[in-house]
Structure formats: C-alpha cells, structure tokens
Design an enzyme around this catalytic site. Sequence first.
Site, short mmCIF file in Angstrom:
data_model
loop_
_atom_site.label_atom_id
_atom_site.label_comp_id
_atom_site.label_asym_id
_atom_site.label_seq_id
_atom_site.Cartn_x
_atom_site.Cartn_y
_atom_site.Cartn_z
N ASP A 1 3.47 0.56 13.08
CA ASP A 1 2.75 -0.72 13.10
C ASP A 1 3.45 -1.87 13.80
OD1 ASP A 1 0.57 0.34 11.79
OD2 ASP A 1 1.39 -0.11 9.84
N ASP B 1 0.80 -1.22 0.00
CA ASP B 1 0.00 0.00 0.00
C ASP B 1 0.83 1.27 0.00
OD1 ASP B 1 0.84 -0.44 2.60
OD2 ASP B 1 -1.17 -0.48 3.46
#
Length: 891
Positions: A481, A71
């Site tokens: 993350d 992404d």
Amino acid sequence: MRRTRILTAVLALAAGLLAGTPPALAADSTAKVSLAADTYTWKNARIDGGGFVPGIVFNRSEKNLAYARTDIGGAYRWQESSRTWTPLLDSVGWDDWGHTGVVSLASDSVDPNKVYAAVGTYTNGWDPKNGAVMRSSNRGASWQKADLPFKLGGNMPGRGMGERLAVDPNKNSVLYLGAPSGKGLWRSTDSGVSWSQVANFPNVGNYQQDPSDTSGYASDNQGVVWVTFDESTGTSGNATRAIYVGVADLRNSVYRSTDAGATWTRLAGQPTGYLAHKGVLDAAGGYLYLSYSDKGGPYDGGKGQVWRYATATGIWTNISPVAEADTYYGFSGLTVDRQKPGTVMATAYSSWWPDTQIFRSTDNGATWTKAWDYSSYPNRANRYTMDVSSSPWLTWGANPSPPEQSPKLGWMTESLEIDPFNSNRMMYGTGATLYGTENLTNWDSGGQFTIKPMVQGLEETAVNDLASPPSGAPLLSALGDVGGFRHTDLTKVPSMMFTSPNFTTTTSLDFAETNANTVVRVGNLDSGPHIAFSTDNGANWFAGSDPSGVSGGGTVAAASDGSRFVWSPDGTGVQYTTGFGSSWSASSGLPAGAIVESDRVDAKTFYGFKSGKFYVSTDGGATFTASAATGLPSGDSVRFKALPGVKGDVWLAGGATDGAYGLWHSTDSGASWTKLSNVDQADAIGFGKAATGASYQTLYTSAKIGGVRGIFRSTDKGATWARINDDAHQWGWTGAAITGDPRVYGRVYVSTNGRGVIYGDTSDTSGGGGTDPTDPTDPTDPTPTGACAVTYKITNQWSGGFQADVQLSNTGSSAWTGWSLGWAFPNSQTISQSWNAESTQSGSTVTAKNVGWNANVAAGSSVSFGFTGSWSGTNGKPTAFKLGDQTCTVA
C-alpha cells in the site's frame, strides 16, 4: 489504501503453509535450542501509520482513555502522557495469526479497566481459524480469549461499519456481538467468557459486495454490523432495555428491542435502499443518528444519506448534509459531541476525488457546514490547515492540480470520534493514518482548526521484503500500500516513501552486495512501470522499462556488483538485463513465476526456485539449469538467500505441513543440500554481523525449533539456536522476510503482516564487538603468509566523494585464517564508511581487516570489500598494498 493488503499473508497461507492446525511436531532429539538466550528490546522502525484505521473508541466514563482498531495490525490504546499509541495484541502467535485482524472494539464504561476485542481476519478459507472475543481486565496489557464457532472478518468488506461489539452501559456483564456470514446476533451474560446466539433476532443480513465472487471474500454476507444501547432506558446494575442493531440489508437495516433483548422488531418508517454503516445514539437529545451508504465499504459507495430517528416519537427525519442527487459517495463516519448535545458530524467516506469530506452540524442536523468547499472551481476554501511534518510522507510526494490538494484530508474515512470529554478534540481514521485536531470548535467560530497525524506508535504496514545493506541506510523495506521506505534512522519517520514511481505495493527489492548504492525494487501499479532503480542507496529512483506482458512486481535480484539484474515478474516469464533495464531478454530454463536471488560474490551467478526445483545461472541470468538435488519443498512457500562474501553459500527456508518443511543449506550453489535436523519448520532466513570470535555470519530465522514457534538466532552456522523473542512479542505471522544487520551484532529486522517493521537489539553488548584491530596486543590480528594480489577499482565518483571496491586474492598455496591489508592513499583521501571489512586510518595509511565471516580465504580464492570516502584535487589510486609483511601484486 487497503486493496493490496488482502493477499499479503494469504498467498503463502493458501499454498498450504498454514492450511490447517496440525499437531505440534515432536522436538528433534538432536536439537540444541535455548528459549531465553538473552534479553532483546523490540521496537518499530518508525513509519507512523501506513494502514486503514476503521474504528476509534473513547471510553465514556474516563478521560483520555481511547482505543483504535486496525484491519490486520491489531488494536492500540492511547497514551495521553506521551501522546502515542501502545500496541495491545503483539502476543498473538503464529497459529492464531488471523487474530491480528480486529473487526470491533468495546471499552467498558462501568469498569474502564475492561476492554474487549472481536478478532479474526477473514471469513473465508484464507483464515483457517474461527474468530474470537478477547477480553482484558487491565486495559489490554494481557488477554483471555473466548473462541467463537464462526469466523470474523477484520479485513473483509464492510469492516468500517460498526461497532459490532458493545458492552451494556448499565449492566456490564452483558455484551452483544454482531456476526457476519449469516451467523446473526450473539450475546454474553458473563463479561465475554461465553457466548450464545440470540435465537429470536429476526435478520442475519443478506448484503454481499459481489455475489459472484467464488473466493468467498466479496461474496460473504456482511451480516449484523452494529449494536447501540440507549443508556437512558436502564439503571445501574439492570440491563438496558432499548437496544438498536444495524443489519447489512438494503431494505431492513435497523432493529430495536425495548425489553433488554427479549424481543426485536424492525423500526417502522426507516429509509430503504441503503445500509446503515453507523448508528450513534445521543441519549441527552433523544436521537439516534444514522449514516447510510448504498454499499458496504470501505472502498465503494456511490450514494448516501444521513438520518435522525427520534427515540421517543418514532419520527424519522432526513438530515443529509447534501441532496442525494449531489452525492457520489456514501456516508459512514459519525459522531456526536457528548458535551454539546445537538452537535453531530459525519464523513463522506468514499469520496476519493478530489478529497474526502467532513460535515458538521450544531443543530441536530438541521443545517450543516463542510470542512472544505469551492471558492471558485477548481479552487478550494478550507476550514482547516494540515500539518503533516511529523509524517511528511503523507503528501505522497504529490503535486496535484486543483481541486486536489496534498496532503489529502483523507480517504476511507469510516471512523470519526469527538472526545466525549473534550469538544475540541476529534480523531478520525483514513486508509493511511489516524488524524486528529485539538481546536475543533474553531470550526464554529469561523476560524481554522489544525489537523495533524495523531498516530505515533500505531504501525500498520504489511511487509513483503527487507534489506540491510553493508553501507548507506541500515534498512530498506518493501511494503504493501505505501510502497516502502529508506530508513537512515530507525527512530525517525522517513521524509518520503519510495517515489518515481510510487508502487501501490512493493513486492521485492535487492541491492548489489559489493556496490550498495545500486538498488532495485519491483511492485504493483495500476498504470505505469513495475520496476525502479537507484544509484544512491535508495535515496532517489528512476523507472525502468517493462518487458511485454508484465502485470505485477514478482521478485527481483541484483548482481553482486550491480552490473545486471534478473526479474521474475507477474504476467510473463523470467527476464534479465545488463545495465538498468532499458531492454530485457528472456531467461531460458527457469519457469515463469520462479523466485529469484543473486549470488553475493559472483556477479554472473543467479539462483531460482520453482515447485521444488532449485535452478542456477552462471551467465548472468541468460540460462538456468535445474539442480539435481531432491527433497526440497514441493510448493512455492519458500524464501532463500545467498550468504554475503562466500560464493555458492545458500540457505533455503520454507515448505508446508503436508510435506517437506524446514531449513536447508548448500555450499555448492545448490548442487546439493543439507537439511538441518534441528529445525522443525522455517519460513524466512537472513544474515547479520558475526558474533565475537565466530567465523560465520549470524543466522536469523522465523521458525519452529524444538517444538516452539519464534524468532531464532544462531551464531554457529545453525548448530545451535536461541529463541530471541518471547510470548509477549510474536506479532502473528512473520514469515515474509527477516534480515540481520551487517553492521550491528544482534540486530534483526522482522517482517509482520500489519504491525510494520519490527527490529530487535540484544542486551549482549559484547557479542560481535570484536577487539580493536589497531591494538598491537590483539591476539586475533591475522598474520597470513604467501602471495597475494589486489584489484582496486573506483566504482563511483562525485564532487568531494567516491566509492571503491577492493578484491584481495590468495595467490599462494596455503589458506588464510585471517587477513589484514594495508596501503597508503597518494592524495590524502579519507575513508568514511566501509563494508565487508573493518577499516581504520591514520593519516594516509589505511588498514582493512577481515570481519568474522570472511576471515578464511582458501588458496586460489578471493575476498572483496568496499568503502566510501572523500577526496579533493586528485583521487589517485594506491600503488602498493601489503598483506602483513607480504607485498601484493597490484592488478
């Protein structure tokens, strides 16, 4: 997981750093810059994965040719010989940073050398540029680009649907692209060189994740989301007649053309109330399979179904693996076995707890089996085994209670593909990695298949901060993350990310310059502390306490000796503490949200920056005073660092195109600043080992110098610069952090927004190597004269080992231009590693010599260095020290 990555680069960009596409600045007439100083070798500090893989594409006509899209981290090609992934979009430059977000990939089955990528990261104003379709005729080794008149959203909601980009399998000059934001369906008839909207396509989509979102992120119309050809309806050289298109519309999801795109109709009888995430056509069986969810993903989805459409008869059949009432997730990942018609698989992509689910059918969806099921709740029976030994951090250090397991099968599993040439090989993407198996058909025989990470070479972390201490691990990282890692070997995957606590995102970290075992990090966590400390160089951690009101990590700074910390968290004002944060006090004089750093020599000096003002504290962070200096960047897109070994030596990079922008240097703790006239723009600054003969540490910056954007190095305090990367190695946005290695000349660590930690090594093997400090003929051996004083302090001791700091003071009247301090250990102790000095040992005799950047010691000043060593029996302190022939006073 990808929630936090949305803002990794955007926070700086939204502040105006890249608010537009300004004309190139003219090169400063005084700039001295080489664009090809020497050859650098660039690699990743291995993490393997670390991000969301929303798409996997196998070529249908050539074995072992596969691609993966991420992404925000570009696209990759599979290398069968090494079983690794090769990055394909590292050439994307600073101005086009959004083109590292890949919303779709297409591999040409007519000409396997051709591959296409639809790129663009955000459809709202966070990304200043429109999207593009990249085309390559050499499998992604090089690219040409067709700019589009609209944006694409590789990191937007709905990015796991697809593929939006497709090549006609019969006439490969024809491509289709589904666009977001109400821009409709687009077509190219010249192999991707030019594009035009399909004017008669009837539905541009209408689904928005959150219509009330004023940022434009969650409120964007997700648009046209996939294109699938029925290759059986065409012949070689003639356009395929039957084309199916998926649209983000809960009532009208699937359209078809039967005349090669001349006209389009909504498929009659289709299910409503759902979005078709995928449409996969099995031409041999005559079925279009569709996976549905009530939401666009990749995080959300509470209900789902799987359907089969008979292309010849138009009959729809609900083939959902479980009843709709039993779903608490949507379906997305979808694939068929091209070697075994009738075999179809799907994923429950939004089943976060207790795990994702994978379903398999060998009879066109009439019956299904699950990858796992309950034997007797909460115990599970798995059809698979997992081997994450190559990426052991995928366990997250967790020890969950059943029915959860560690490692998990995955989450956000929107991509799932069976190799079209090998029924035993399947790959699927998760929010953290790419998994695969090579004995998949064991599933059908009642045996277990083995799942392993198949992700080496695919590096997809977003980097917020980097540190390279003078001792211990060469690299500590703060990541989105997955928190961050301690790399003791850059070529190996660390065994675990930072834990105790596990931050979802680490926003800042620091170490004590003269006590590198002391490390602090801060970050974001939904529930729990936002600060953690380590006393063993980041190997193990313990949580600190949060002051009232803390909502996020912010920035943090450690005193040079590790005795205190200053923290500027989100949600409240700047705080300081002595010790390890058991209690905090509010700092005065420094605005909330300021960036904080520490002086690397004076343990009580800290610095801050906010909205154009530089601040200094000389009392350990209790009070800050604003510098009278003017002319610094007015915004907060700034990063600054203090130079190790020299008190008050600070470098500041940052700014915006509509104001002050560049690189500044202060030698008086920020009281005054000099702007380097030969640097057009700079966004991060770092230091590394000095070059041979240099008196100052090497500078590294992500900057624009001489009108060129790149990674630059200076070995002469910024007087001249050399670009050390090249156009093939740009990695989009590199402005978050940069640091050199204090132990290896020329080595630099570069942050990226989605390509992980890049490190470069120079081919100049002589630079920084120095001469042998034990060689009596070495002309650089220092012979300082005058009085000296030494303070020797054991700062940490454990069974068989210890750490010591040494402060050497010039108590004479003349400056030293080099120094060499000698002593003898009383109990046969042995030095194992030193920092801020080059040490040698013969028997019990030790010689510690200056490194390049701390050779000059003015009268009345001091220099510090440290080391770790081993001991047994007794660990007595040396009682005598000599500077050349001069005996020093022992404090």
